[in-house]
Write an enzyme that holds these catalytic residues in place. Structure first.
Site, PDB file in Angstrom:
ATOM      1  N   SER A 110      40.903  42.326  17.273  1.00  0.00           N
ATOM      2  CA  SER A 110      39.900  42.329  16.214  1.00  0.00           C
ATOM      3  C   SER A 110      39.468  43.779  15.902  1.00  0.00           C
ATOM      4  O   SER A 110      40.342  44.627  15.693  1.00  0.00           O
ATOM      5  CB  SER A 110      38.748  41.409  16.622  1.00  0.00           C
ATOM      6  OG  SER A 110      38.044  40.956  15.506  1.00  0.00           O
ATOM      7  N   ASP A 229      41.984  32.141   9.833  1.00  0.00           N
ATOM      8  CA  ASP A 229      40.866  33.030  10.168  1.00  0.00           C
ATOM      9  C   ASP A 229      39.737  32.860   9.148  1.00  0.00           C
ATOM     10  O   ASP A 229      39.943  33.039   7.956  1.00  0.00           O
ATOM     11  CB  ASP A 229      41.357  34.482  10.140  1.00  0.00           C
ATOM     12  CG  ASP A 229      40.457  35.429  10.902  1.00  0.00           C
ATOM     13  OD1 ASP A 229      39.234  35.201  10.938  1.00  0.00           O
ATOM     14  OD2 ASP A 229      40.987  36.407  11.479  1.00  0.00           O
ATOM     15  N   HIS A 294      40.769  32.733  14.164  1.00  0.00           N
ATOM     16  CA  HIS A 294      40.598  34.100  14.639  1.00  0.00           C
ATOM     17  C   HIS A 294      40.696  34.205  16.163  1.00  0.00           C
ATOM     18  O   HIS A 294      40.000  33.508  16.883  1.00  0.00           O
ATOM     19  CB  HIS A 294      39.226  34.616  14.173  1.00  0.00           C
ATOM     20  CG  HIS A 294      39.016  36.070  14.402  1.00  0.00           C
ATOM     21  ND1 HIS A 294      39.808  37.047  13.821  1.00  0.00           N
ATOM     22  CD2 HIS A 294      38.107  36.735  15.141  1.00  0.00           C
ATOM     23  CE1 HIS A 294      39.378  38.238  14.192  1.00  0.00           C
ATOM     24  NE2 HIS A 294      38.352  38.082  15.007  1.00  0.00           N
TER      25      HIS A 294
END
Ligand SMILES: *[C@@H]1O[C@H](CO)[C@@H](O)[C@H](O)[C@H]1NC(C)=O
Ligand SMILES: *[C@@H]1O[C@H](CO)[C@@H](O)[C@H](O)[C@H]1NC(C)=O
Length: 310
Positions: A110, A229, A294
């Site tokens: 991330s 996501d 995600h």
């Protein structure tokens, strides 16, 4: 966002395939990981991730990047701090580790992905060979993600960011604000944002040629996007995509859905402002997809992509 345990199984398979592909490799290349928002460098998920790699790849040196040795403070630094300063501190941390002297591979989870890219562009000493980013926000975010219930730090940061994302305080202190990129306020973004326009060399009169040279020195840049996501808005940011600005009446060109400018149509790409085009035309930018939400890294996603990096 937090790394999920699904990754453990996936990585085991990955490293099995790597080690069997290189049975004679005496010493595997060291690995540096930079965790995502909400995680800490020594969180159970991260420690187990490292251990699972060590189990199947004996002798590998792995370093988990931290901004503070105190886990609580490290987690807090995911939301609060000055990103340029954080990347600088990490560059010093990495240059002090003798095991990394000859270079390393890097995995960014991330936001850790764009921070590691900043490390490559600005410092890269010791150098990164392959950089893999999972669900990173390379072209920024156009919304501040929602928080889980009772996550006070997250809620504080989110409320403050919503209150004035390009304000001076936010740009000094709120991590997400420093990669917030509003396509309908690009001049303001370019003027105020302290981090992302710099590493993407988006500001005409402060371009830095070192960034392009360093990024192009990577062997491979692997960009993983999560197809479901909803944390990263737009999710295509993981592939250097962004929303197109809306027209002057406030409409986007496609009804109901915003238009995405894909990586190869971004000005920073076509003008090769930070080396991305050079790397891509050499065949060394891999755009990969995980069919998941995600940071849910499944074996199905990981195995095929890593075979390409070997
Ligand atoms: C960077 O390191 C200095 C010196 O160790 C420390 O005082 C500072 O808080 C650190 N800053 C960040 C953003 O981690
Ligand atoms: C460009 O970036 C390099 C590496 O971070 C830095 O040493 C140099 O001072 C920068 N140049 C300019 C003109 O800002």
């Amino acid at each position: 966002m937090r790394l999920l345990f699904a990754i453990l199984y996936g990585l085991l398979s990955w490293f099995w395939s790597r080690s069997s592909a290189h049975p004679t490799l005496a010493q595997p290349r060291p690995l540096v990981i930079w965790h995502g928002l909400g995680d800490t460098y020594n969180a159970p998920g991260i420690t187990q991730f490292m251990q699972s790699i060590k189990d199947v790849y004996p002798g590998i040196f792995i370093h988990s990047v931290y901004l503070n040795e105190d886990g609580k403070e490290d987690r807090k630094a995911g939301w609060f701090g000055n990103v340029n300063q954080q990347v600088f501190n990490v560059s010093q941390q990495l240059s002090d580790i003798s095991e990394l002297e000859q270079g390393f591979d890097a995995i960014g989870f991330s936001q850790g992905g764009q921070f590691l890219r900043a490390y490559v562009e600005r410092y890269n000493s010791p150098p990164v060979h392959n950089l893999i980013t999972f669900g990173s926000q390379h072209m920024g975010i156009s919304d501040i993600p929602a928080c889980r219930p009772f996550d006070v730090l997250c809620q504080l940061a989110r409320r403050a960011a919503k209150g004035g994302v390009y304000g001076e305080w936010a740009q000094e202190n709120l991590v997400q604000a420093q990669y917030y990129r509003d396509p309908d306020q690009l001049p303001l973004y370019l003027e105020r944002n302290q981090f992302l326009p710099s590493i993407n060399n988006e500001v005409d009169d402060s371009m830095n040629a070192t960034y392009a040279k360093n990024l192009a020195s990577l062997s491979k840049l692997v960009l993983v996007l999560f197809s479901r996501d909803t944390t990263v808005v737009p999710k295509e940011s993981s592939w250097f995509g962004s929303y197109a600005p809306q027209d002057k009446d406030g409409r986007s060109s496609t009804v109901g859905e915003k238009t995405i400018i894909p990586m190869r149509l971004q000005t920073v790409y076509t003008e090769d402002r930070f080396g991305l085009k050079t790397l891509d035309e050499r065949g060394d930018v891999l755009l990969e997809t995980c069919e998941a939400e995600h940071m849910q890294i499944t074996p199905e996603c990981l195995q095929p992509l890593v075979q390409k990096v070997q």
